[in-house]
Scaffold this motif. Sequence first.
Motif, short mmCIF file in Angstrom:
data_model
loop_
_atom_site.label_atom_id
_atom_site.label_comp_id
_atom_site.label_asym_id
_atom_site.label_seq_id
_atom_site.Cartn_x
_atom_site.Cartn_y
_atom_site.Cartn_z
N ALA A 198 -5.05 1.13 -7.00
CA ALA A 198 -4.19 0.09 -6.42
C ALA A 198 -3.91 0.74 -5.19
O ALA A 198 -4.27 -0.51 -3.38
CB ALA A 198 -2.81 0.84 -6.52
N HIS A 199 -4.44 1.89 -4.40
CA HIS A 199 -4.82 2.44 -3.31
C HIS A 199 -5.65 1.62 -2.84
O HIS A 199 -5.80 1.03 -1.00
CB HIS A 199 -4.88 3.81 -2.61
CG HIS A 199 -5.67 4.09 -2.22
ND1 HIS A 199 -4.67 4.58 -0.47
CD2 HIS A 199 -6.69 4.84 -1.37
CE1 HIS A 199 -5.05 4.88 0.63
NE2 HIS A 199 -6.70 5.05 0.39
N TRP A 208 -7.22 -1.52 -3.63
CA TRP A 208 -6.64 -2.08 -3.53
C TRP A 208 -6.31 -3.13 -2.18
O TRP A 208 -6.20 -3.96 -1.33
CB TRP A 208 -5.74 -3.21 -4.53
CG TRP A 208 -5.57 -4.35 -4.58
CD1 TRP A 208 -4.28 -4.68 -4.19
CD2 TRP A 208 -6.63 -5.53 -5.56
NE1 TRP A 208 -4.05 -6.30 -4.55
CE2 TRP A 208 -5.44 -6.69 -5.42
CE3 TRP A 208 -6.99 -5.64 -6.26
CZ2 TRP A 208 -5.01 -7.97 -5.97
CZ3 TRP A 208 -7.41 -6.85 -6.83
CH2 TRP A 208 -6.58 -7.95 -7.52
N LYS A 209 -5.07 -1.67 -2.20
CA LYS A 209 -4.44 -2.17 -0.79
C LYS A 209 -5.09 -1.97 0.43
O LYS A 209 -5.06 -2.95 1.92
CB LYS A 209 -3.22 -1.40 -0.91
CG LYS A 209 -2.03 -1.44 -1.77
CD LYS A 209 -1.16 -2.63 -1.63
CE LYS A 209 -0.64 -3.32 -0.85
NZ LYS A 209 0.04 -4.08 -0.80
N CYS A 210 -5.88 -1.25 0.96
CA CYS A 210 -6.85 -0.82 1.67
C CYS A 210 -7.71 -2.10 2.44
O CYS A 210 -8.08 -1.99 2.81
CB CYS A 210 -7.59 0.40 1.41
SG CYS A 210 -6.94 2.13 1.52
N GLY A 221 -6.91 -5.56 2.01
CA GLY A 221 -5.72 -6.45 1.96
C GLY A 221 -5.59 -6.49 0.74
O GLY A 221 -4.65 -8.29 0.74
N ASP A 261 -3.64 -8.22 -2.13
CA ASP A 261 -2.27 -8.73 -1.97
C ASP A 261 -1.43 -8.22 -2.85
O ASP A 261 -1.68 -7.44 -4.72
CB ASP A 261 -1.72 -10.49 -2.57
CG ASP A 261 -0.40 -10.52 -2.61
OD1 ASP A 261 0.10 -11.48 -1.91
OD2 ASP A 261 -0.19 -11.01 -4.65
N THR A 262 -0.34 -7.45 -2.84
CA THR A 262 0.41 -7.30 -3.09
C THR A 262 1.55 -7.92 -4.94
O THR A 262 1.03 -7.29 -5.74
CB THR A 262 2.42 -6.87 -3.12
OG1 THR A 262 1.80 -5.66 -1.82
CG2 THR A 262 2.78 -5.61 -3.73
N LEU A 287 -1.05 -7.60 -7.68
CA LEU A 287 -1.58 -5.75 -8.01
C LEU A 287 -0.54 -5.63 -8.72
O LEU A 287 -0.51 -5.08 -10.23
CB LEU A 287 -1.25 -5.56 -6.63
CG LEU A 287 -1.39 -3.38 -6.67
CD1 LEU A 287 -2.77 -3.09 -7.41
CD2 LEU A 287 -1.18 -2.31 -5.92
N ASP A 325 8.75 -3.76 -7.02
CA ASP A 325 7.74 -3.58 -6.29
C ASP A 325 7.55 -2.22 -5.58
O ASP A 325 7.69 -2.00 -4.33
CB ASP A 325 8.22 -4.53 -5.32
CG ASP A 325 9.73 -4.30 -4.73
OD1 ASP A 325 10.33 -3.71 -4.87
OD2 ASP A 325 10.15 -5.23 -3.70
N PRO A 349 4.04 -0.49 -5.63
CA PRO A 349 2.89 -0.09 -4.84
C PRO A 349 3.38 0.42 -3.95
O PRO A 349 2.37 0.59 -2.65
CB PRO A 349 2.81 -2.05 -4.19
CG PRO A 349 4.15 -2.57 -5.42
CD PRO A 349 5.00 -2.04 -6.29
N ARG A 350 4.44 0.85 -4.00
CA ARG A 350 4.38 1.38 -2.13
C ARG A 350 4.76 3.20 -2.36
O ARG A 350 4.62 3.89 -1.36
CB ARG A 350 6.42 1.04 -1.73
CG ARG A 350 6.75 -0.51 -1.18
CD ARG A 350 7.53 -0.50 -0.67
NE ARG A 350 9.35 0.10 -1.82
CZ ARG A 350 9.85 -0.63 -2.11
NH1 ARG A 350 9.75 -2.30 -1.83
NH2 ARG A 350 10.31 -0.46 -2.59
#
Length: 98
Positions: A71-72, A74-76, A78, A80-81, A84, A93, A96-97
Amino acid sequence: MSPVPLDTARALSRYLRARAKHPGAGLPNVWLAARDGRPLGANGIKIRLKRLGELAGVTDVHAHRWRHTFAHEWKCVGGDTGNLMLLLGWTSDAMPRL
């Protein structure tokens, strides 16, 4: 960005082709035990991850750590949440935060 990276899609495709020849190929479960074709349960997956980590020289391997790292990363890059959440089976949601 695709919901699944190309190299991951290729690896899954190879696995599914090999799985089709496996004794448990008729079962709906994706992951099967290597020896007898039984479905690989949560504990079996846990044991397999631990063994693969040991073979790779990585200590303290567990599924949650892999999910968190995925997850980390994936977000790094770019990712999409929404995708994910879909991939990891999250319905809130808030996950993911974290």
